[in-house]
Design an enzyme around this catalytic site. Sequence first.
Site, PDB file in Angstrom:
ATOM      1  N   HIS A  30      93.154  11.501 -10.539  1.00  0.00           N
ATOM      2  CA  HIS A  30      91.742  11.474 -10.905  1.00  0.00           C
ATOM      3  C   HIS A  30      91.181  12.895 -10.810  1.00  0.00           C
ATOM      4  CE1 HIS A  30      92.780   7.438  -9.537  1.00  0.00           C
ATOM      5  NE2 HIS A  30      91.744   6.964 -10.197  1.00  0.00           N
ATOM      6  N   HIS A 499      84.808 -24.871   6.916  1.00  0.00           N
ATOM      7  CA  HIS A 499      84.985 -24.052   8.107  1.00  0.00           C
ATOM      8  C   HIS A 499      86.368 -24.212   8.749  1.00  0.00           C
ATOM      9  CE1 HIS A 499      80.774 -23.287   7.712  1.00  0.00           C
ATOM     10  NE2 HIS A 499      80.652 -22.696   8.892  1.00  0.00           N
TER      11      HIS A 499
END
Length: 700
Positions: A30, A499
């Site tokens: 990059h 949960h």
Amino acid sequence: MIEQIECDQVCINTLRNLSMDAVEKAHSGHPGTPMGSAPTVYCLWQRFLRYDPDDPKWPNRDRFILSAGHASALLYSLLYLSGVKAASPSYENPDRLAVTLDDLKTFRQAGSRCTGHPEYGWTSGVETTTGPLGQGVAVSVGMAMAERWLAATYNRPDLKLFDHNVYALCSDGDMMEGISSEAASLAGHLKLANLCWIYDDNHITIEGSTDLTFTEDVAARFASYRWNVARVSDANDLRQLTQAYETFLDTQDRPTLIIVRSHIGYGAPHKQDTREAHGEPLGPEEVRLAKEFYDCDPDQQFQVPDGVREHFKAQIGKRGETAHAAWKKLFADYAAQYPDLAAQISCMQQRGLPRGWDDALPSFPADTKGLATRESSGKVLNAIAARMPWLLGGAADLAPSTKTELKGALYGDFQAPGQHENLNGNYRGRNFHFGLREHAMCAVVSGMSLSGLRPYAASFLIFTDYCRAALRLSAMMEIPVIFIWTHDSISLGEDGPTHQPIAQLASLRASPGMIVMRPADANEVVEAWRLIMQLTDRPVCLILTRQAVPTLDRSRYAPASGLSRGAYILADAENHNPDVLLLATGSEVSLCIAAYEQLKLEGIKARVVSMPSWEVFENQSQEYRDNVLPPGILARVAVEAASPFGWERYTGSGGRILGVNSFGLSAPAKIVAQCFGFEPSHVVAAAREQIERHASDASN
């Protein structure tokens, strides 16, 4: 002055050129962000950063985090030009530079110190592993919190050992990731005035202009978080940058965000301000044209003009050397006046344990009713914390449920002094409140660990799904963070499938470098903590129950100290030659003990193996593992109230695994256990079936 300006520009362009050349030679990387943000980091490093290149682990150094980890070529170029020394055991020659010019030439290649994204522990000068966007800025919050705690705890009048700052360079992508919002909100609440995020606002991501997806007012958002916000309209203006950094240093009541407008691929005539400058090499011709724009020789690669490295040494090098020398003298004076506190600091920085840290560990008597392992863990945690001042942490709004509160007037809450009239806290507090920010919490405690503290973070096991990137990076960095996950199975009952964790255990075990530990009873919890505290290079996930589990009678069964080897024979046949092996972790171990006793009455020889940590067990010798799990005994039953995935390695293809293959059920815990077959009679039936099956196989 003109000469100084010209020298600055030559150094900035050298950073740009080295970054471009590294990416071009690697055919990967990059280049655009290093080209645009080179002046931003140059100004910080040369004029403000308090950092000694000769000792990049000096405890009171300023921290610089490249949260925009894709711009790694820029950081490596900085480390090289600044002359940062190697200071990691991974280097064969500790006298070499952390990054050499040859390292830059092998950017992104196997064995190079210049990996694709910065990796902590591999390249000295890299403060934390970054790459997944948002992680670096969240870790920086943990480092800033650690500095506030260290300063409040150890500084004395005229002896300020800790007063460093934490800087993080972040990108548009960092601003978009949710973890950065979590972390920024927490930092603003805590008034972390030692924290500065530098937002490289170049308006480009991989898909194109940020106008595609990101049009919010970032400054207004951070103002709402109670941050100070400064702006720099042109990244190439060193005067504006200098003023912005000075504004940060002058701000004493909140963190600072500096928004720096830059141009990605600055100087590349055809690719500046385009997505093509972001994630791919510019190409030889575009590199030549960019170098011509910088007034550099377009035919030279990896060129470092005369005087550049000397200029870095004269500024960041000299400033860091002077500050470090003054700090060492200060620490010597401090040690003379406060030898006990100085010894604590030294022990902490070496990841040691204070003498007598385990003297008060409890022992739990046999009890058929028992107690939840979260309860026993809370008792052990408090016993250790009383003797280890830098053991600290908290939960994502669940300390009462996870039993992770340090109890006592001496501990207190970590809060900004004067934060609120109803909050009696200060930066010396050892109970940290992370709020409902599970992802940021896990990154924050990594930052605290990287600063030498021994932190823990807690929540329900199901919510590890919010934390994956941070958990993974803690394992990559090999740092001893303690993650405490409670409410570990379908036995939490009425809260139901949303949960009840099913796949979480298996997924945590799949992470390289992570130790997963699920103790069976209160005394295994003690031994789990004894092992955890001695680890220096791996994070741990401690998995605990909500419901009470029996405290096993250790006069009848093996000592809990067997946990130190990951798995051990808890109960065995009289002749040590069992017909069937019963394997389990956590709350299901007591089920196997009940089944073992029933089988014993029936004349069936069984062995119960408690397996709290597969990872620790796999590190034992083959002889020990074969002794616990004899290869010749094929009749095997594994019992765990979670996904059966992974147990095949211990049961073999012909064994039986009693697990859960759905998302659970909302009902009282006993009803849920019955519905899924987690009761002794089911284990007994599975054991009989296994014995019969393998006896039949043998006869055939």
